[in-house]
Design an enzyme around this catalytic site. Structure first.
Site, PDB file in Angstrom:
ATOM      1  N   ARG A  89      -7.529  -1.141  -7.338  1.00  0.00           N
ATOM      2  CA  ARG A  89      -7.739  -0.061  -6.391  1.00  0.00           C
ATOM      3  C   ARG A  89      -7.982   1.118  -7.284  1.00  0.00           C
ATOM      4  O   ARG A  89      -7.141   1.809  -8.135  1.00  0.00           O
ATOM      5  CB  ARG A  89      -6.402   0.246  -5.610  1.00  0.00           C
ATOM      6  CG  ARG A  89      -5.792  -0.671  -4.803  1.00  0.00           C
ATOM      7  CD  ARG A  89      -6.726  -0.948  -3.453  1.00  0.00           C
ATOM      8  NE  ARG A  89      -6.951   0.167  -2.692  1.00  0.00           N
ATOM      9  CZ  ARG A  89      -6.082   0.895  -1.893  1.00  0.00           C
ATOM     10  NH1 ARG A  89      -4.991   0.082  -1.498  1.00  0.00           N
ATOM     11  NH2 ARG A  89      -6.521   1.731  -0.898  1.00  0.00           N
ATOM     12  N   LYS A 141      -6.383   9.049   2.655  1.00  0.00           N
ATOM     13  CA  LYS A 141      -6.900   8.266   3.623  1.00  0.00           C
ATOM     14  C   LYS A 141      -7.984   9.002   4.468  1.00  0.00           C
ATOM     15  O   LYS A 141      -7.981   9.969   4.873  1.00  0.00           O
ATOM     16  CB  LYS A 141      -5.930   7.517   4.372  1.00  0.00           C
ATOM     17  CG  LYS A 141      -6.603   6.528   5.673  1.00  0.00           C
ATOM     18  CD  LYS A 141      -6.981   5.250   4.990  1.00  0.00           C
ATOM     19  CE  LYS A 141      -6.140   4.450   3.954  1.00  0.00           C
ATOM     20  NZ  LYS A 141      -6.697   3.195   3.583  1.00  0.00           N
ATOM     21  N   GLN A 163      -3.594   2.172   9.956  1.00  0.00           N
ATOM     22  CA  GLN A 163      -2.204   2.352   9.145  1.00  0.00           C
ATOM     23  C   GLN A 163      -1.306   3.367   9.983  1.00  0.00           C
ATOM     24  O   GLN A 163       0.021   3.318   9.762  1.00  0.00           O
ATOM     25  CB  GLN A 163      -2.258   2.633   7.821  1.00  0.00           C
ATOM     26  CG  GLN A 163      -2.921   1.630   6.873  1.00  0.00           C
ATOM     27  CD  GLN A 163      -3.672   1.995   5.737  1.00  0.00           C
ATOM     28  OE1 GLN A 163      -3.183   3.026   5.092  1.00  0.00           O
ATOM     29  NE2 GLN A 163      -4.019   0.886   5.030  1.00  0.00           N
ATOM     30  N   ASP A 194      -3.323  10.277  -2.401  1.00  0.00           N
ATOM     31  CA  ASP A 194      -3.340   9.372  -3.448  1.00  0.00           C
ATOM     32  C   ASP A 194      -3.692   9.956  -4.847  1.00  0.00           C
ATOM     33  O   ASP A 194      -3.680   9.343  -5.962  1.00  0.00           O
ATOM     34  CB  ASP A 194      -4.558   8.255  -3.032  1.00  0.00           C
ATOM     35  CG  ASP A 194      -3.999   7.165  -2.029  1.00  0.00           C
ATOM     36  OD1 ASP A 194      -3.601   6.371  -2.235  1.00  0.00           O
ATOM     37  OD2 ASP A 194      -3.698   7.611  -0.839  1.00  0.00           O
ATOM     38  N   ARG A 254       0.840  -1.144  -0.065  1.00  0.00           N
ATOM     39  CA  ARG A 254       0.001   0.032  -0.021  1.00  0.00           C
ATOM     40  C   ARG A 254       0.958   1.147   0.049  1.00  0.00           C
ATOM     41  O   ARG A 254       2.094   1.229   0.175  1.00  0.00           O
ATOM     42  CB  ARG A 254      -0.961  -0.225   1.044  1.00  0.00           C
ATOM     43  CG  ARG A 254      -0.236  -0.201   2.526  1.00  0.00           C
ATOM     44  CD  ARG A 254      -0.906   0.173   3.813  1.00  0.00           C
ATOM     45  NE  ARG A 254      -0.823   2.025   3.586  1.00  0.00           N
ATOM     46  CZ  ARG A 254       0.571   2.476   3.700  1.00  0.00           C
ATOM     47  NH1 ARG A 254       1.442   2.001   4.111  1.00  0.00           N
ATOM     48  NH2 ARG A 254       0.316   3.948   3.484  1.00  0.00           N
ATOM     49  N   GLY A 255       0.207   2.288  -0.264  1.00  0.00           N
ATOM     50  CA  GLY A 255       0.863   3.655  -0.489  1.00  0.00           C
ATOM     51  C   GLY A 255       1.043   3.816  -1.862  1.00  0.00           C
ATOM     52  O   GLY A 255       1.553   3.227  -2.657  1.00  0.00           O
ATOM     53  N   ALA A 256       0.500   5.066  -2.336  1.00  0.00           N
ATOM     54  CA  ALA A 256       0.533   5.129  -3.821  1.00  0.00           C
ATOM     55  C   ALA A 256       1.637   4.776  -4.577  1.00  0.00           C
ATOM     56  O   ALA A 256       1.575   3.970  -5.454  1.00  0.00           O
ATOM     57  CB  ALA A 256      -0.111   6.480  -4.288  1.00  0.00           C
TER      58      ALA A 256
END
Length: 349
Positions: free
Chosen positions: A93, A252, A200, A241, A50-52
């Site tokens: 996603r 988020k 997170q 994102d 995860r994380g763009a």
């Protein structure tokens, strides 16, 4: 940084991708192997990676590996397989623009090499994926330098979600100035929101900052107001994102609430966003598709027993949109963008 954790690793010899399973942190640091398209799709959807930026790196390396395995004789056959794989991975996603950016960049390289042999094309795609990785590390450090220029030693900083090194190639986006400041003796005091629905901030941000020796304090998401009121926060740093053409940003869930509070308490609110997250085809936040996650992530996932009565409905959007009027500046690797964003984002590009 006392420890650099590489969250995405290409194992070219074994035709696989090795990722840090972020769903198991902080209790267990485990790397898992991805070999199939479904493995990669599931890892992205389930937020194991995860994380763009990290998602973009994963997609680039993955599509290279799958192209590498295609047994085809012509460019046309190769491209047909590529398109199917690209569409499948892109469906994992919908909000993170880096996923589509990386896949599109790989496709452009594929088209550019169309006159070459299949072997040369495959080598070129490996090179492009490597470039995406290397460039991200440089991008994050540059964002960190620009952001650090806005901060003073001893600042109290509030961050949300995990815009850190495990979400990128290295350094992170919104955590990059914290790491650089830590190396230079800035003595920042960082407050990390727990960040629902997947915690997170609690699980990941506090984990990596603690490993790096940063002074970090965990707060629940609904405690942001009181730490601001008590004067403990001098700036807010968040990742992103997607950035719309007018400056609205998707991050988020809960980021918008933090921005509203920062505006009220007159605290600068900085969005750290690589150029790759700026989507000028997206006019405003209203055009950003918000991913809805499973109910269980807020009803049962973190508890031994369900925390709500059976049959109660749950609404679980993974992201929200922060209106551009709440944002002090958007910090990119090319410089700091101030309002009016609709004009200045175009200039920075």
């Amino acid at each position: 940084m006392s420890e650099v954790v590489q969250s995405v690793i290409l194992d070219d010899a074994n035709n696989s991708l090795i990722i840090l399973d972020q769903t198991l942190l902080p209790g267990e640091k485990r790397f898992i192997e991805l070999k199939t398209e479904k493995d990669v799709w599931d890892a992205i959807y389930e937020l194991k990676v995860r994380g763009a930026p990290a998602i973009g790196i994963t997609a680039a390396y993955a599509i290279y590996l799958f192209v590498k395995k295609y047994d085809v004789q012509s460019y046309e056959q190769l491209y047909e397989h590529f398109k199917k794989t690209k569409e499948y991975l892109a469906s994992s996603r919908p909000t993170a623009v880096n996923l589509f950016w990386a896949l599109n960049r790989m496709e452009e390289r594929l088209k550019k090499e169309s006159k070459n042999t299949i072997s040369v094309i495959k080598t070129a795609l490996k090179e492009e994926a490597d470039n995406i990785y290397k460039e991200d590390e440089k991008v994050c450090k540059s964002i960190g330098e620009y952001a650090l220029s806005l901060l003073k030693p001893g600042f109290g900083l509030l961050t949300h979600c995990n815009p850190g090194t495990i979400a990128t190639a290295r350094y992170g986006t919104a955590l990059a100035p914290i790491y650089l400041g830590n190396e230079r003796g800035y003595d920042f005091k960082v407050f990390a929101g727990e960040t629902r629905p997947l915690l997170q901030g609690a699980r990941l941000t506090t984990w990596e900052l603690k490993q790096a020796g940063v002074d970090v304090t965990l707060i629940c998401d609904n405690m942001a107001s009181i730490v601001m009121k008590e004067g403990k926060i001098q700036a807010v740093l968040v990742g992103c994102d997607r950035v719309a053409a007018n400056g609205d940003t998707a991050n988020k869930i809960g980021t918008s609430s933090v921005a509203i509070l920062a505006k009220y308490y007159n605290i600068p609110f900085y969005v750290c966003a690589p150029i790759s997250t700026i989507d000028l085809d997206c006019k405003s936040g209203e055009d950003i598709k918000i991913e809805i996650r499973p109910d269980k992530e807020i009803t049962t996932k973190w508890y031994t027993k369900p925390m709500v009565p059976e049959g109660v409905k749950a609404y679980n959007p993974a992201f929200d949109v922060t209106d551009e009027e709440l944002i002090t500046a958007i910090i990119t690797e090319k410089g700091i963008v101030y309002p009016p964003f609709s004009e200045n984002l175009k200039k920075i590009l």
